[in-house]
Design an enzyme around this catalytic site. Structure first.
Site, short mmCIF file in Angstrom:
data_model
loop_
_atom_site.label_atom_id
_atom_site.label_comp_id
_atom_site.label_asym_id
_atom_site.label_seq_id
_atom_site.Cartn_x
_atom_site.Cartn_y
_atom_site.Cartn_z
N GLU A 107 35.36 39.20 33.73
CA GLU A 107 36.35 40.34 33.82
C GLU A 107 37.70 40.24 34.00
OE1 GLU A 107 34.01 42.50 37.09
OE2 GLU A 107 35.42 42.49 38.50
N CYS A 120 45.20 41.81 35.64
CA CYS A 120 43.65 41.29 36.16
C CYS A 120 43.39 40.60 35.51
CB CYS A 120 43.73 42.39 37.20
SG CYS A 120 42.86 41.45 38.75
N CYS A 127 32.53 33.03 42.09
CA CYS A 127 33.68 32.22 43.51
C CYS A 127 32.70 31.64 44.44
CB CYS A 127 34.64 33.59 43.93
SG CYS A 127 35.25 33.38 44.68
N CYS A 131 33.41 35.07 51.01
CA CYS A 131 33.94 36.39 51.52
C CYS A 131 33.10 37.12 51.77
CB CYS A 131 35.88 36.23 50.85
SG CYS A 131 36.90 35.42 50.78
N CYS A 134 33.46 41.09 49.76
CA CYS A 134 33.73 40.74 48.22
C CYS A 134 32.77 40.49 47.48
CB CYS A 134 34.91 39.29 48.11
SG CYS A 134 35.23 38.64 46.18
N CYS A 354 37.51 42.43 40.96
CA CYS A 354 36.00 41.69 42.64
C CYS A 354 35.19 42.06 42.20
CB CYS A 354 36.28 43.10 43.87
SG CYS A 354 37.99 44.04 44.27
#
Ligand code: SAH
Length: 384
Positions: A107, A120, A127, A131, A134, A354
Site C-alpha cells: 500500500e 507514504c 515485514c 512488532c 503493528c 501500517c
C-alpha cells in the site's frame, strides 16, 4: 516471549518484469537496442516517466505510435495494479492498495497539506520485524520489493496527486509496509532514483525523504556512508531495553544504546535532525518515568520526538494513551529540552498505513467490494 525474526532474504517466487526504474541510462539504451529502437529514446522515456510521471508508453506522444507498445513491453511493464484507491479527509488523503505481478499486496498513502504533498510508501510486502502492535508485523515477510516497485509507488503517487488536484508531490516517507533497511540494496538504489534530478530520477529533495527503521544498526551505518541528507526516523517506542525487547523485537539484537549511537553518528555526518518515533500505548510505554528516561537519552542531541497515537490493530490488546497522559509525556520531554510533536492522524474512516488496508483486502479475498475494518489508521507525515 520468543518471536521468529526474518533477517535472511526470502527467494522471490517469480522474477519481477524488467522496468526502466531498475536500469540506469546505459541499461535502458541497451534494452532499447534489443528491440531495434534508437538510444535517444531512453532519455525521452526517462523524461516522461520520472519527470512527467507517465507510466504507460501508449500515452507517450513523443514516441512513434507504432513502437509504443513494444517499447512499453520492454521497459514499462505495469508493476502496480490498483486494487483499491480510496480517499478520505475531504479528498486530501488517498490510499492505494497495489497488487504486484506475483499477487503480493502493498500500500501507499498520499497526504495533501497546505504546504506539501507527502507519499507514504512500502519497501517490502509484509515485514519480518514482528512488532506486536503493528498490523504488517503480524503477517510476516512475503518478499522484498524491487527498486522499480518502490520507485513506481512514488511515481504513481505523484501522478495521482496531480490528477486529483492535490498539488505536486514533495515529500516521501518510508512508513508504509516493511522494514526499509532490511531491503537495503534496493532501498539504496531507490533513494538515489527518487532524489536524482530528472531524467535520471524523480528529482525530489533528499531533505524531503524520510527513512523509518526499527534500528538495524549496520544498515543505519550504510545509510550514513551514503552522505545523502535524508531524514532518519528511528522507531524507538521505549527508552529501556526490557520493554523495547518486547515492542520492537529486533532490540534483542541491537539495543537502545547501540541504535541511538548509530543515530547520533548519522546526525553528525548529515547534520540532519533524527526523528524518534514513539507510539503511545496506554499503560505500556506512556508512564511519566519513561518520558523522563527518554528525555535524558535525547537531551542535547540533534533529535526530535514524534509521538504517534497508537492505532489499535484488529484483535490487539493494546490501545492508544489517553490525551491527558499523552500531554504529560509531551510536557516532560519538552521540559528536558527535547522538541516533541504529536503526529497528526489522517485517514480515520478508511484503513491506511501500517498494513491494515492491504490486510483488509487480503482477508476479503479478491472481492473489491469488501469493506475495510473499522477503526482507522494513523497515516503519518514525519518529515518536517
Ligand atoms: N519498519 C519501519 C517502517 C514502518 S511503519 C519502522 O518500523 O520504522 C512507520 C511507523 O509506524 C513506525 O514507527 C511503526 O512502529 C509505527 N506503527 C506501526 N504500527 C503502528 C500502530 N498500530 N500504531 C501506531 N504506530 C504504528
Amino acid at each position: 516471549m520468543s518471536i521468529a525474526l526474518t533477517l535472511t532474504e526470502p527467494r522471490p517466487r517469480k522474477k519481477a518484469p524488467v522496468h526502466l526504474a531498475d536500469l540506469d541510462l546505459a541499461g535502458c539504451e541497451s534494452a532499447l537496442s534489443e528491440i531495434g529502437q534508437p538510444a535517444f529514446r531512453a532519455k525521452q522515456l526517462r523524461n516522461q516517466y520520472f519527470g512527467r510521471h507517465v507510466g504507460d508508453a501508449t500515452l507517450m506522444t513523443d514516441l512513434p505510435a507504432a513502437a509504443r507498445e513494444t517499447i512499453g513491453e520492454a521497459l514499462l511493464p505495469r508493476l502496480l495494479d490498483a486494487v483499491r484507491l480510496d480517499d478520505c479527509d475531504g479528498g486530501k488523503t488517498v490510499k492505494a492498495v497495489w497488487r504486484l505481478h506475483d499477487g503480493a499486496l502493498v500500500e501507499s498513502v498520499i497526504m495533501a497539506y497546505p504546504d506539501r504533498v507527502t507519499a507514504c510508501v512500502s519497501s517490502q510486502a509484509g515485514c519480518g520485524m514482528a512488532c506486536p502492535f503493528c498490523a504488517t508485523g503480524q503477517g510476516g515477510l512475503t518478499r522484498n520489493l524491487t527498486t522499480a516497485e518502490i520507485v513506481d509507488q512514488v511515481v504513481a503517487c505523484a501522478r495521482i496527486a496531480a490528477e486529483r488536484g492535490l498539488g505536486r508531490l514533495s515529500h516521501i516517507v518510508f512508513m508504509g509496509m516493511g522494514e526499509p533497511m532490511a531491503n537495503w540494496p534496493r532501498l539504496q538504489k531507490a533513494l538515489r532514483l527518487i532524489t536524482s534530478p530528472v531524467p535520471d530520477g524523480v528529482g525530489l529533495s533528499a531533505r524531503h525523504v524520510t527513512v523509518s527503521t526499527v534500528g538495524l544498526v549496520p544498515q543505519i551505518r550504510k545509510l550514513t556512508a551514503e552522505e545523502l541528507p535524508v531524514t532518519l526516523a528511528v522507531s524507538l517506542h521505549a527508552p529501556d531495553d526490557e520493554l523495547r525487547d518486547e515492542l520492537v523485537p529486533i532490540n534483542t539484537r541491537w539495543k537502545v544504546a547501540e541504535v541511538l549511537a548509530a543515530a547520533w553518528d548519522y546526525a553528525e555526518v548529515t547534520k540532519r535532525r533524527v526523528s524518534i518515533e514513539y507510539a503511545m500505548i496506554r499503560d505500556v510505554n506512556d508512564q511519566p518515568w519513561r518520558a523522563d528516561l527518554l528525555g535524558e537519552l535525547l537531551a542535547g542531541r540533534l533529535a526530535h520526538v514524534n509521538l504517534i497515537p497508537l492505532n489499535p490493530t484488529p484483535g490487539s490488546r493494546w490501545d492508544a494513551s489517553p490525551k491527558a497522559v499523552e500531554a504529560e509525556f509531551v510536557r516532560r520531554l519538552r521540559a528536558a529540552g527535547v522538541p516533541t510533536t504529536v503526529r497528526d492522524t489522517r485517514g480515520q474512516e478508511i484503513d491506511g498505513a501500517c498494513g491494515q488496508l492491504a490486510a483488509s483486502v487480503r482477508e476479503a479475498g479478491s472481492s473489491s467490494a469488501a469493506e475495510p475494518e473499522p477503526g482507522g489508521l494513523t497515516s503519518s507525515d514525519a518529515a518536517s
